[in-house]
Design a protein around this motif. Structure first.
Motif, PDB file in Angstrom:
ATOM      1  N   UNK A   1      -0.568  -3.851  -6.570  1.00 46.84           N
ATOM      2  CA  UNK A   1       0.678  -4.312  -5.928  1.00 46.84           C
ATOM      3  C   UNK A   1       0.453  -4.437  -4.420  1.00 46.84           C
ATOM      4  N   UNK A   2      -0.235  -3.479  -3.836  1.00 47.62           N
ATOM      5  CA  UNK A   2      -0.542  -3.549  -2.409  1.00 47.62           C
ATOM      6  C   UNK A   2      -1.407  -4.769  -2.092  1.00 47.62           C
ATOM      7  N   UNK A   3      -2.426  -4.995  -2.909  1.00 52.64           N
ATOM      8  CA  UNK A   3      -3.321  -6.134  -2.689  1.00 52.64           C
ATOM      9  C   UNK A   3      -2.547  -7.438  -2.845  1.00 52.64           C
ATOM     10  N   UNK A   4      -1.743  -7.557  -3.892  1.00 54.02           N
ATOM     11  CA  UNK A   4      -0.955  -8.768  -4.113  1.00 54.02           C
ATOM     12  C   UNK A   4       0.035  -8.993  -2.971  1.00 54.02           C
ATOM     13  N   UNK A   5       0.649  -7.917  -2.500  1.00 48.93           N
ATOM     14  CA  UNK A   5       1.589  -8.034  -1.384  1.00 48.93           C
ATOM     15  C   UNK A   5       0.877  -8.474  -0.115  1.00 48.93           C
ATOM     16  N   UNK A   6      -0.302  -7.906   0.143  1.00 49.01           N
ATOM     17  CA  UNK A   6      -1.040  -8.290   1.349  1.00 49.01           C
ATOM     18  C   UNK A   6      -1.516  -9.740   1.267  1.00 49.01           C
ATOM     19  N   UNK A   7      -1.937 -10.185   0.108  1.00 50.66           N
ATOM     20  CA  UNK A   7      -2.325 -11.590  -0.067  1.00 50.66           C
ATOM     21  C   UNK A   7      -1.114 -12.496   0.117  1.00 50.66           C
TER      22      UNK A   7
END
Length: 118
Positions: free
Chosen positions: A61-67
């Protein structure tokens, strides 16, 4: 003799158009994911701060949010670059606007990373 146009844009036409469409689709997917989470969280469990904190504690979720935030920054840069290129005729003023926009967008991206990963 061809007169060289002073412009700070890197990529015209189809490339910018495609980048904006891809980032728009990415933002749409992020909105749908958050909307589905909100609906399911309210129907299945009592959604509160702890629920949101647990949702954003997952690495994917963090990675998707940062992308997604990177997509928003890129989308904003292309849009603002085109507006400045179309409406600001003075080269020095254009460079000033570009610099201010870049500093603001990079600062926003770094701040989002600090908030998300801290």
């Amino acid at each position: 003799m061809v007169k060289e146009r002073k412009s700070l844009s890197a990529g015209h036409g189809v490339n910018s158009w495609l980048q904006q469409r891809i980032t728009a689709v990415l933002m749409l997917v992020a909105i749908i994911v958050l909307f589905v989470f909100m609906v399911l969280a309210n129907q299945i469990i009592d959604a509160n701060f702890i629920t949101w904190q647990q949702f954003f504690s997952f690495t994917f979720v963090k990675i998707f949010t940062q992308i997604t935030i990177l997509g928003v920054v890129l989308h904003a840069w292309i849009g603002m670059r085109d507006v400045v290129m179309d409406y600001v005729k003075s080269y020095s003023t254009r460079v000033t606007f570009y610099t201010m926009i870049i500093v603001w967008l990079v600062g926003s991206f770094i701040y989002s990373a600090v908030i998300l990963w801290a």
